[in-house]
Design an enzyme around this catalytic site. Structure first.
Site, PDB file in Angstrom:
ATOM      1  N   GLY A   1       0.784  -1.227   0.000  1.00 62.30           N
ATOM      2  CA  GLY A   1       0.000   0.000   0.000  1.00 62.30           C
ATOM      3  C   GLY A   1       0.811   1.269   0.000  1.00 62.30           C
ATOM      4  O   GLY A   1       0.277   2.358  -0.198  1.00 62.30           O
ATOM      5  N   ALA A   2       2.118   1.179   0.237  1.00 63.38           N
ATOM      6  CA  ALA A   2       2.957   2.378   0.282  1.00 63.38           C
ATOM      7  C   ALA A   2       4.000   2.387  -0.818  1.00 63.38           C
ATOM      8  O   ALA A   2       4.330   3.433  -1.371  1.00 63.38           O
ATOM      9  CB  ALA A   2       3.634   2.494   1.648  1.00 63.38           C
TER      10      ALA A   2
ATOM     11  N   THR B   1      13.983  -8.317  -1.696  1.00 59.61           N
ATOM     12  CA  THR B   1      14.983  -9.124  -2.382  1.00 59.61           C
ATOM     13  C   THR B   1      15.752  -9.981  -1.384  1.00 59.61           C
ATOM     14  O   THR B   1      16.187  -9.479  -0.342  1.00 59.61           O
ATOM     15  CB  THR B   1      15.965  -8.208  -3.147  1.00 59.61           C
ATOM     16  OG1 THR B   1      15.236  -7.425  -4.094  1.00 59.61           O
ATOM     17  CG2 THR B   1      17.023  -9.022  -3.870  1.00 59.61           C
TER      18      THR B   1
ATOM     19  N   GLU C   1      22.995   2.847  -4.463  1.00 66.22           N
ATOM     20  CA  GLU C   1      22.037   1.803  -4.810  1.00 66.22           C
ATOM     21  C   GLU C   1      21.524   2.002  -6.233  1.00 66.22           C
ATOM     22  O   GLU C   1      21.407   1.051  -7.009  1.00 66.22           O
ATOM     23  CB  GLU C   1      20.869   1.810  -3.828  1.00 66.22           C
ATOM     24  CG  GLU C   1      19.826   0.743  -4.121  1.00 66.22           C
ATOM     25  CD  GLU C   1      18.679   0.721  -3.136  1.00 66.22           C
ATOM     26  OE1 GLU C   1      17.689   0.004  -3.378  1.00 66.22           O
ATOM     27  OE2 GLU C   1      18.767   1.424  -2.103  1.00 66.22           O
TER      28      GLU C   1
ATOM     29  N   ARG D   1      22.231 -16.630 -38.214  1.00 64.66           N
ATOM     30  CA  ARG D   1      20.878 -16.943 -38.676  1.00 64.66           C
ATOM     31  C   ARG D   1      20.645 -16.426 -40.096  1.00 64.66           C
ATOM     32  O   ARG D   1      21.020 -15.297 -40.431  1.00 64.66           O
ATOM     33  CB  ARG D   1      19.863 -16.303 -37.721  1.00 64.66           C
ATOM     34  CG  ARG D   1      18.403 -16.522 -38.092  1.00 64.66           C
ATOM     35  CD  ARG D   1      17.995 -17.960 -37.923  1.00 64.66           C
ATOM     36  NE  ARG D   1      16.558 -18.130 -38.169  1.00 64.66           N
ATOM     37  CZ  ARG D   1      15.982 -19.298 -38.304  1.00 64.66           C
ATOM     38  NH1 ARG D   1      16.702 -20.416 -38.206  1.00 64.66           N
ATOM     39  NH2 ARG D   1      14.681 -19.388 -38.533  1.00 64.66           N
TER      40      ARG D   1
ATOM     41  N   GLN E   1      13.392  -8.964 -30.817  1.00 67.89           N
ATOM     42  CA  GLN E   1      12.748  -8.870 -32.131  1.00 67.89           C
ATOM     43  C   GLN E   1      13.679  -9.357 -33.234  1.00 67.89           C
ATOM     44  O   GLN E   1      13.245 -10.047 -34.167  1.00 67.89           O
ATOM     45  CB  GLN E   1      12.339  -7.413 -32.395  1.00 67.89           C
ATOM     46  CG  GLN E   1      11.536  -7.207 -33.667  1.00 67.89           C
ATOM     47  CD  GLN E   1      10.118  -7.772 -33.574  1.00 67.89           C
ATOM     48  OE1 GLN E   1       9.610  -7.979 -32.483  1.00 67.89           O
ATOM     49  NE2 GLN E   1       9.503  -8.020 -34.712  1.00 67.89           N
TER      50      GLN E   1
ATOM     51  N   GLY F   1      11.231 -15.544 -33.963  1.00 64.18           N
ATOM     52  CA  GLY F   1      10.502 -16.480 -33.119  1.00 64.18           C
ATOM     53  C   GLY F   1      11.369 -17.162 -32.086  1.00 64.18           C
ATOM     54  O   GLY F   1      10.885 -17.519 -31.004  1.00 64.18           O
TER      55      GLY F   1
END
Length: 380
Positions: A130-131, A159, A243, A269, A337, A341
């Site tokens: 909620g915060a 974490t 951090e 590819r 992308q 696939g």
């Protein structure tokens, strides 16, 4: 002038050996189990990768040069080990910083040696249900009872919350001029009244355990207070630039790794009789990504240098955090992308990178909060 010197590159060889032997082969198992075995932390400690900032008298390396942590992040990103990178960052970049900067001799001697050896994993508990990132909306409280503190409340999105042995907890300890005052506490997870909620199911970072924590009228000794009473906001503000720099660096190197995988993939590819990289669209997209990454690295290396010089301010930390994490989203998405696939197949590292990247614009303060910090600074 190069960012790294010979010492950093020699250290990189040790880190790379550790990553290739102890990390890369087990990534799928960790994702399946939702947990990274403690032996990995202990092995990292033995080879000198964990606890770099911990002073030598407590078993650490006593290294203040943050570029060595940058090397660790790069090598973990190279194999797509974002979950371990995240946990180690909380341990080494966040909790160690609080203990070395604000901890008493007793607190440091109690926790830092075990953190340096990998026997203790630490977490920090600020966010609440909620915060979220609103520290002034915090409801967890700590009330004095004689020489003790009575801690009550709950935290979420923590974490290493499921596996940690000690937690730095932020709690309200009073008000001043109508504003809540916060204090920080060092809380062993063996303390009566401490409990863990469910291990939270996440979109990504599956191997990194994240949990809800509850503090049910826990009685803490006066020695649990970390830093000064009522100065929690100040202590948090003092540590947040690093951090956020840590999150920014993880974002950049993860994006660079995704780009490198994609260049190799598009060279191998073929489609319509040509390599994917031989299509103009592919080359143009890669050119755009390469340029964005190079420009961002230049900015972030400068930010690291400012940290080393003791000159990294909150606004620069916020700029680094929002820009690099948003860049990570763009780069990883574009790289997936270009995989076509196959990018959607979990056996390819780009697929894991795609789901692991999404949290980066949320943790450590959302992109919107970073922009608010920057905007307030501009407005004076």
């Amino acid at each position: 002038m190069t960012f790294y010197d010979d010492d950093h590159e020699a250290f990189r060889e040790s880190v790379r050996t550790f990553v290739d032997r102890e990390v890369r082969p087990d990534l799928d198992d960790w994702d399946r189990d939702g947990l990274i075995p403690r032996d990995v932390w202990r092995t990292a400690a033995k080879v000198g990768i964990l606890g770099l900032r911990i002073p030598e008298q407590y078993g650490g390396a006593g290294v203040s040069d943050y570029r060595f942590r940058c090397v660790v992040q790069e090598e973990l990103a190279r194999v797509g080990a974002a979950s371990l990178a995240s946990g180690m960052s909380i341990n080494d970049d966040v909790v160690v910083g609080y203990l070395t900067r604000f901890g008493t001799e007793e607190q440091q001697s109690t926790w830092l040696p075990s953190m340096a050896s990998g026997d203790v994993v630490a977490s920090i508990a600020m966010s609440e249900p909620g915060a979220g990132s609103d520290m002034r909306g915090m409801r967890t409280t700590a009330v004095r009872e004689g020489d003790s503190w009575r801690l009550a409340g709950s935290k979420t999105f923590i974490t290493s919350g499921y596996s940690s042995d000690v937690v730095i907890v932020a709690a309200r300890t009073g008000t001043k001029e109508g504003r809540p005052q916060l204090s920080l506490f060092v809380v062993p997870t063996t303390t009566a009244g401490f409990s863990r909620g469910r291990k939270l199911g996440k979109i990504g970072l599956h191997a990194q355990d994240t949990a809800e924590l509850a503090f049910d009228d826990m009685l803490l000794p006066s020695t649990a207070l970390l830093g000064e009473e009522g100065r929690g906001f100040h202590h948090l503000t003092n540590q947040l630039p690093l951090e956020r720099l840590s999150i920014a660096w993880r974002a950049l190197v993860a994006a660079e790794a995704a780009f490198a995988w994609t260049v190799e993939y598009t060279k191998e590819r073929t489609a319509f009789g040509s390599r994917v990289i031989d299509f103009q669209n592919s080359r143009f997209r890669l050119a755009e990504l390469s340029t964005e990454l190079d420009v961002t690295r230049a900015f972030l290396e400068r930010a690291v240098q400012r940290y080393l010089d003791g000159d990294l301010d909150a606004t620069t930390g916020a700029k680094a955090k929002w820009w690099c994490t948003e860049l990570q989203q763009r780069v990883v998405n574009a790289c997936l992308q270009l995989h076509g696939g196959y990018g959607y197949m979990s056996e390819y590292p780009i697929a894991r990178a795609f789901i692991d990247a999404r949290v980066q614009t949320l943790v450590g303060g959302t992109t919107e909060i970073m922009k608010e910090i920057i905007g307030r600074d501009i407005a004076g």
